[in-house]
Write a protein that holds these residues in place. Structure first.
Motif, short mmCIF file in Angstrom:
data_model
loop_
_atom_site.label_atom_id
_atom_site.label_comp_id
_atom_site.label_asym_id
_atom_site.label_seq_id
_atom_site.Cartn_x
_atom_site.Cartn_y
_atom_site.Cartn_z
N ALA A 154 0.86 -1.30 -0.12
CA ALA A 154 -0.03 0.01 0.17
C ALA A 154 0.92 1.33 0.03
O ALA A 154 0.69 2.12 -0.65
N SER A 155 1.97 1.32 0.79
CA SER A 155 2.88 2.49 0.92
C SER A 155 3.43 2.76 -0.35
O SER A 155 3.64 3.92 -0.99
N ARG A 156 3.98 1.59 -1.03
CA ARG A 156 4.74 1.79 -2.40
C ARG A 156 3.85 2.04 -3.41
O ARG A 156 3.89 3.05 -4.09
N GLU A 157 2.76 1.46 -3.56
CA GLU A 157 1.82 1.36 -5.02
C GLU A 157 0.70 2.39 -4.86
O GLU A 157 0.33 2.65 -5.64
N VAL A 158 0.13 2.54 -3.64
CA VAL A 158 -0.75 3.52 -3.61
C VAL A 158 -0.30 5.04 -2.95
O VAL A 158 -0.58 6.03 -3.70
N ASP A 159 0.43 4.89 -1.92
CA ASP A 159 0.90 6.19 -1.31
C ASP A 159 2.14 6.75 -1.95
O ASP A 159 2.44 8.09 -1.75
N GLY A 160 3.00 5.89 -2.85
CA GLY A 160 3.99 6.50 -3.30
C GLY A 160 5.17 6.78 -2.24
O GLY A 160 6.00 7.66 -2.42
N LYS A 161 5.23 6.16 -0.98
CA LYS A 161 6.06 6.56 -0.10
C LYS A 161 7.09 5.37 0.41
O LYS A 161 8.21 5.59 0.93
N SER A 162 6.63 4.25 0.17
CA SER A 162 7.79 3.14 0.37
C SER A 162 8.09 3.32 1.68
O SER A 162 9.58 2.99 2.06
N ILE A 163 7.26 3.39 2.83
CA ILE A 163 7.75 3.50 4.10
C ILE A 163 8.05 2.21 4.81
O ILE A 163 8.94 2.10 5.60
N PHE A 164 7.59 1.21 4.38
CA PHE A 164 7.53 -0.36 4.87
C PHE A 164 8.35 -1.38 4.24
O PHE A 164 8.34 -1.14 2.91
N ALA A 165 9.15 -2.10 4.68
CA ALA A 165 9.66 -3.31 4.10
C ALA A 165 10.09 -4.32 4.88
O ALA A 165 9.74 -4.20 6.15
N ILE A 166 10.33 -5.40 4.24
CA ILE A 166 10.45 -6.78 5.27
C ILE A 166 11.87 -7.02 5.05
O ILE A 166 12.45 -7.16 4.03
N GLY A 167 12.72 -7.01 6.26
CA GLY A 167 14.11 -7.54 6.34
C GLY A 167 14.06 -8.74 7.12
O GLY A 167 13.14 -9.42 7.69
N GLY A 168 15.39 -9.40 6.73
CA GLY A 168 15.49 -10.66 7.28
C GLY A 168 14.94 -11.88 6.49
O GLY A 168 14.10 -11.89 5.74
N ARG A 169 15.22 -13.13 7.17
CA ARG A 169 14.64 -14.25 6.38
C ARG A 169 14.01 -15.36 7.33
O ARG A 169 14.39 -15.29 8.63
#
Ligand code: SF4
Ligand code: FES
Length: 240
Positions: A154-169
């Protein structure tokens, strides 16, 4: 001519390019799911939507519908598999439903009820994860995150902000906030952003209005998740 496949013997029409999930939801046939939301591109990570298509285990949210396919969704084997996955999600995080502001409007809880899972049978991990209350209008309880990546999308595709990501495995996978401090309060996230309204659990919460609906009037108190779905949940929360 309309093409069809079957889910548990029920004919489901579909259009070219639709996944099993797209076609099933369009036809009013619910398939339990968590990381899928029809507003976003499928992600295929939670596997709660696993079905058997012509004998193969596939994720309904990513697997294309095909003419004449025979899809199983409600067999005992699949119920068991789904309940196992749901149980893992409950014990991996800190989902203390009676105290959670999202209780009654939480998709994990609602899907578990739909799947008739009354209590987890596995030992709880009780992970030590923090709460980020640095933002004036929003809070993140990392103990409740199920890593569905809906906020990421949502942050990347709709808000255009890329605030979140998933790190680690694997078991070290975790939600990351893109700011120098790693705190949400140091980002330009707004309470009006789509990412503030898509979390299916109580991990991203809007402050100042917790427990605003009495028991009996909460989203999934009225109707089960198979009827309410997730799009309405997102919109209802957004427009309050
Ligand atoms: Fe999904 Fe919520 Fe975790 Fe974001 S915070 S990944 S929306 S569970
Ligand atoms: Fe299909 Fe999560 S809903 S993998």
């Amino acid at each position: 001519m309309t093409a069809y496949f079957q889910i548990d013997g029920v004919p489901i029409p579909f259009e070219s390019g639709q996944t099993i999930m797209d076609a099933a939801l369009a036809a009013g046939q619910y398939i339990p799911h968590l990381c899928h939301n029809p507003e976003f591109r499928p992600h295929g990570s939670c596997r709660v939507c696993t079905v058997r298509a012509d004998g193969r285990f596939v994720a309904a949210c990513t697997f294309p519908a095909s003419e004449g396919a025979k899809v199983e969704c409600a067999s005992d084997e699949l119920r068991e598999l789904r309940n196992g996955l749901l149980q893992m999600l409950f014990v991996e995080g800190n989902h203390v439903c009676p105290g959670c502001e999202k209780s009654g409007a939480c998709q994990l809880q609602a899907v578990a009820y739909y799947c008739e899972m009354l209590a987890p049978e596995l030992p709880h991990f009780f992970p030590r994860r923090h709460v980020d209350a640095s933002h004036p209008d929003l809070a993140i309880d990392y103990g409740r995150c199920i890593l569905c990546e809906l906020c990421v999308r949502a942050s990347r595709e709709v808000d255009g902000k890329s605030i979140f990501a998933i790190g680690g495995r694997g078991i070290k996978a975790h939600l990351l906030v893109d700011s120098p401090s790693g705190k949400l309060g140091d980002t330009d996230m707004s309470v009006h952003d789509k990412a503030a309204h898509v979390c299916p659990v109580g991990a991203i919460l809007i402050k100042h209005r917790g427990y605003d609906r009495p028991i009996g009037q909460r989203l999934y108190d009225q109707r089960p998740v198979s009827v309410v779905g997730d799009v309405i949940q997102a919109e209802e929360t957004r427009d309050d």
